[in-house]
Structures are given as structure tokens and as C-alpha cells.
Enzyme design. Sequence first.
Site, PDB file in Angstrom:
ATOM      1  N   GLY A 183      32.434  -0.882  -6.151  1.00  0.00           N
ATOM      2  CA  GLY A 183      33.666  -0.079  -6.129  1.00  0.00           C
ATOM      3  C   GLY A 183      33.750   0.965  -5.046  1.00  0.00           C
ATOM      4  O   GLY A 183      34.832   1.457  -4.740  1.00  0.00           O
ATOM      5  N   CYS A 219      36.469  -9.048 -11.306  1.00  0.00           N
ATOM      6  CA  CYS A 219      36.112  -7.757 -10.720  1.00  0.00           C
ATOM      7  C   CYS A 219      37.357  -7.200 -10.053  1.00  0.00           C
ATOM      8  O   CYS A 219      37.917  -7.831  -9.152  1.00  0.00           O
ATOM      9  CB  CYS A 219      34.997  -7.998  -9.689  1.00  0.00           C
ATOM     10  SG  CYS A 219      34.543  -6.570  -8.699  1.00  0.00           S
ATOM     11  N   GLU A 243      27.637   1.998 -18.112  1.00  0.00           N
ATOM     12  CA  GLU A 243      26.330   1.358 -17.903  1.00  0.00           C
ATOM     13  C   GLU A 243      25.188   2.174 -18.483  1.00  0.00           C
ATOM     14  O   GLU A 243      24.106   1.645 -18.742  1.00  0.00           O
ATOM     15  CB  GLU A 243      26.120   1.074 -16.417  1.00  0.00           C
ATOM     16  CG  GLU A 243      27.202   0.138 -15.902  1.00  0.00           C
ATOM     17  CD  GLU A 243      26.806  -0.689 -14.710  1.00  0.00           C
ATOM     18  OE1 GLU A 243      25.951  -0.232 -13.943  1.00  0.00           O
ATOM     19  OE2 GLU A 243      27.369  -1.791 -14.558  1.00  0.00           O
ATOM     20  N   CYS A 281      39.529  -2.050 -14.033  1.00  0.00           N
ATOM     21  CA  CYS A 281      38.132  -2.326 -13.702  1.00  0.00           C
ATOM     22  C   CYS A 281      37.539  -2.978 -14.938  1.00  0.00           C
ATOM     23  O   CYS A 281      37.824  -2.545 -16.069  1.00  0.00           O
ATOM     24  CB  CYS A 281      37.393  -1.026 -13.358  1.00  0.00           C
ATOM     25  SG  CYS A 281      35.600  -1.166 -13.309  1.00  0.00           S
ATOM     26  N   HIS A 341      34.862  -2.835 -16.344  1.00  0.00           N
ATOM     27  CA  HIS A 341      34.071  -1.978 -17.236  1.00  0.00           C
ATOM     28  C   HIS A 341      34.957  -1.226 -18.237  1.00  0.00           C
ATOM     29  O   HIS A 341      34.489  -0.803 -19.291  1.00  0.00           O
ATOM     30  CB  HIS A 341      33.314  -0.915 -16.438  1.00  0.00           C
ATOM     31  CG  HIS A 341      32.059  -1.401 -15.790  1.00  0.00           C
ATOM     32  ND1 HIS A 341      32.061  -2.284 -14.746  1.00  0.00           N
ATOM     33  CD2 HIS A 341      30.750  -1.114 -16.033  1.00  0.00           C
ATOM     34  CE1 HIS A 341      30.821  -2.513 -14.365  1.00  0.00           C
ATOM     35  NE2 HIS A 341      30.002  -1.817 -15.127  1.00  0.00           N
TER      36      HIS A 341
END
Lengths: 272, 272
Positions: free
Chosen positions: B43, B73, B152, B186, B188
Site C-alpha cells: 500500500g 488487493c 495484522e 482494502c 484488510h
Amino acid sequence: MDTRPIGVFDSGLGGLTVVKQLKALLPSEQIVYFGDTARVPYGTRSRSTLMTYAGQDSGFLLRQGVKLIVAACGTISSTVDDSFIRALPVPYCGVIEHTAAAAAAATRVGKVGIIGTTATVNSGSFARAIHRCDPKVTAVARACPLFVPLVENGYIRPNDPVTTLVAQDYLSFIREKRVDTLILGCTHFPILAPVISRVLGDGVTLIDPGVYTARQVAQILNEQHLAAPYRGDGQPADAYYITDQSDFQSVASIFMGDAFCGQVQTVDVNDL
Amino acid sequence: MDTRPIGVFDSGLGGLTVVKQLKALLPSEQIVYFGDTARVPYGTRSRSTLMTYAGQDSGFLLRQGVKLIVAACGTISSTVDDSFIRALPVPYCGVIEHTAAAAAAATRVGKVGIIGTTATVNSGSFARAIHRCDPKVTAVARACPLFVPLVENGYIRPNDPVTTLVAQDYLSFIREKRVDTLILGCTHFPILAPVISRVLGDGVTLIDPGVYTARQVAQILNEQHLAAPYRGDGQPADAYYITDQSDFQSVASIFMGDAFCGQVQTVDVNDL
């Protein structure tokens, strides 16, 4: 006397905190910096990946004709072994040894805390180095992986609420273990020293690896007659190489303040 | 009917949120996943670095004999251009188009918010795609780079105080602009949907790219007669390739919950 530059490498730009200390202590030395910004962060990589990267990064510096290589990165310094260091054709300096010695000397209660990336803490490198200096000193370590993105995203004010909350979480073990000395075992962490000091209070001495690594470099240069002469206006500019065109100038100012001065060039990571 | 696998790639493991949706919608399809965990995160990389990585990652999937490539992604989907997509010998699907269409259809007030990595937001990809769907809908975007390391590192509880504080900071623009629809741009970010919902309240609809990307994949498979037959017990296992031996199983469970099932192998990033 040796006019060749000192080579410094890091996963990204955190190693600039070490460059800042090198320039303060050794103003006559020219620096060639390599920051692997295309592959940052190193702190969560496996050992085999890190060994590959360390070989490529130091190989790049050697091709620039450096006289000494500094791994300005807690993760790399914790990962490379004796065979890697012996294979280098120039002296090597990591951030572990002198930093650990300084911490072992600083503690009055015989307890040192260590904070770093996951890879650094899992390696046990600082704890082993402290034990070699003084087996009576005990060490406790805590990985603080979120400190790196917090610094790189500018959450660095002494009273930043996010960083303060994260620091309170990470550093509660320091309070519990009653250590009086804390190694900032990642080159990003000295940027957060004001936050960490506020959370821990004045009773804990913070050890910045950049300061002691610069002293170790000075010692190696003296012992091996590699120091540069004073060159006045003829002092060559420092050179900074990065593998990805990140927002170098603004991030460099986070790490080095006004000490940054030099040319920045981008290197293709596939050519390493 | 086509029994070849669907190839999915991402900078790391965030793309597993897309795999989770693919497996829910298309249970007969075999998945080959490539996560570039040695070079995550993407990113904050430059465009030229990202184009190199996208070529290497998709090349790896093509060598595994995939029938379709999904860039799971936001950063890659925002970076690759038509010439990259046309050069692929199989159909391509990113996370932008159907997600943007869903957001444009969902907004009642004609205002959509977009959050993503720095690269995704700077690219303007979601905003352009929304404009193509409905020029009357306005879009406002905000980079939320710290969300990735927060996920994460496991700061994912709905009431996590650190993530809540960061979300309040990042999402204040959503309140100010009075959008009623927010793209989690994103892969995530769907993990943080409960935190984001708590910060924004019920008035804002969250759009998960995984859901709409899976629908787009289903549409391509149908249109091009590439869908796999029902194979019952003969369904081949999914394959997961990563470039660094990170703590895959525990991180995979963050992204996919119980849906994860398959073999994990490590690929040397230098062989890409």
C-alpha cells in the site's frame, strides 16, 4: 587515514536515526546509506528471507566502495551470524553489542528491558549480549510491532493519544518487572522516546542504539586506522539509496531532523 | 465447464477475505492463492514497484494453470492498467468495478466515502469507477494506512480501544461529509467492519469488496463458460502459496475464520 565512505543499511529509513548519531560523532566521515524501502518492514520476515536481504543490501554497499558496513537495523543485527560477518571483506558493526553493554552498565537494579520488532525479540540477541557483558543482569523482552507503522505514519507527538495507548499496553511488563533500563531495540523507536518516557516516568533510563553504535564505529575506525581526515569544504556529500520512491524527504526529517543533507537515488530491487 | 483453478493474489493475506466470499458463492471452484508475504505491504509502494510485483505475482499463478486471475488487493487493482490486463492470457478481475457499482447503487444521498491504503486512495480508482456508474454520485476518500498493521497485529475486537481511537480519527471526514455509504477499499478492512460500524453508527452502509468481487467472478465464469462442475468428494484441495513463512495459520484464521482449508507452501521470492 581512509577517505572511503561508511556504508549503512536498513530495511527502510529507521536506520537514519543511526546516521544522525554517526554524523554527530564523526562529522568528517562520508555516509552511503541504503534503505530497502521496496521491501520494508523486515521485522516480521523469516530468518531465511532476512539472510537473503542482508546479503543483497550489504553487497550493494560494497559495490559503492565502502570501508565499513553498519547494519543500522535491530532485525538484521539480530539475524546475521558469524559466517555472514566473516565473509564480508570490510569490518562490520551491528546495533547489538555496544548497546547491550551500555544497558548492562546503566542498570542499578540488575534488570534490563528490551523492546524491538518480533524478529529481534524472538532472536534473543540483546538478551544474550547482555548476559555476555554481565551474567548477573537479567533481561526481559517484549515485541512492539505496532511502533514501526505508528512512527512511519507520523503518530510521534509526545502526547499522541494512539501511541500513548499502544505504549501503555506494550510497556506494562516494564512496570511489572521493575526494570530501570530499557533498550530501544529497533531504530524506529528513539523517535518515540518522549512518549515512552512519559508512559514509564523518569525512573527508567532509555538506551538509544544509535548513540552506542556510533561509538562502536568510531572505535573500529580508530583501531583499524580507517578514519577519514578533516576535509573542510572538500567533504563529499552523503549518498542515500532507496529501493522504492517513497516520500523520502518528509520521512527522513522524522528520523534525522535538520541533520539530513545529501543526494537521494532509487535502485531497482531486482538489480540487487 | 472448466476444472482449472481460480488464481487469487494479494500483497499478503488480506486477500483471504475475498477467498472467503469466493468459497461461499462458488463452492465448486478450486482456489490457488498467492500471498506475497515477503514483500507485504504493497500500500505504500510506488507505481513502478507495484507493476513489477503484479507481473511477477500473476505470472506465478499462470504457471499454476489458472483459468482466471483475481487481484484480491485494492492497491494492485488500483494500479494495473488496461495494457497489463490485455496482456494476460486469461480473464482478470480486480476489486474495484463491481464494488464501486454496488456503492453507487446503495447510496441514497448521492455521497460515497472510500477508505483504503495510501496507494489506493492516491490512485483515485474507486472514485473514477463510481463516476462511470453514476456521474451524480460524489465520492470522498481517506487513506487509512494504520488499519493494515492494526489488523495484522490482532487489534480487531469490536471495542478495541486503540483501533477505535484510530478509526475515530480517520473516519471523522465521513461524519463531516455526511456520506451514507462507505467502501472498505482494502481487503484488510472488512475485518474491522464491527469497529467501523460502532464508530459511524447504523446510518452508514459498509461495502465489502470481497462480496462484490466474488459476484463479478461468478458472472465472468458464467459468461465465458468457465465454471467448474460439481465434484463432490472429488473436489481438489485449495492451494496457498506464500513468499515468507509468516505465521500463516493464525493470520489466515483472522481473515477467513473456519473457511480456511488447504495446503500451504512457501515460494522463493527470487524465483518469481
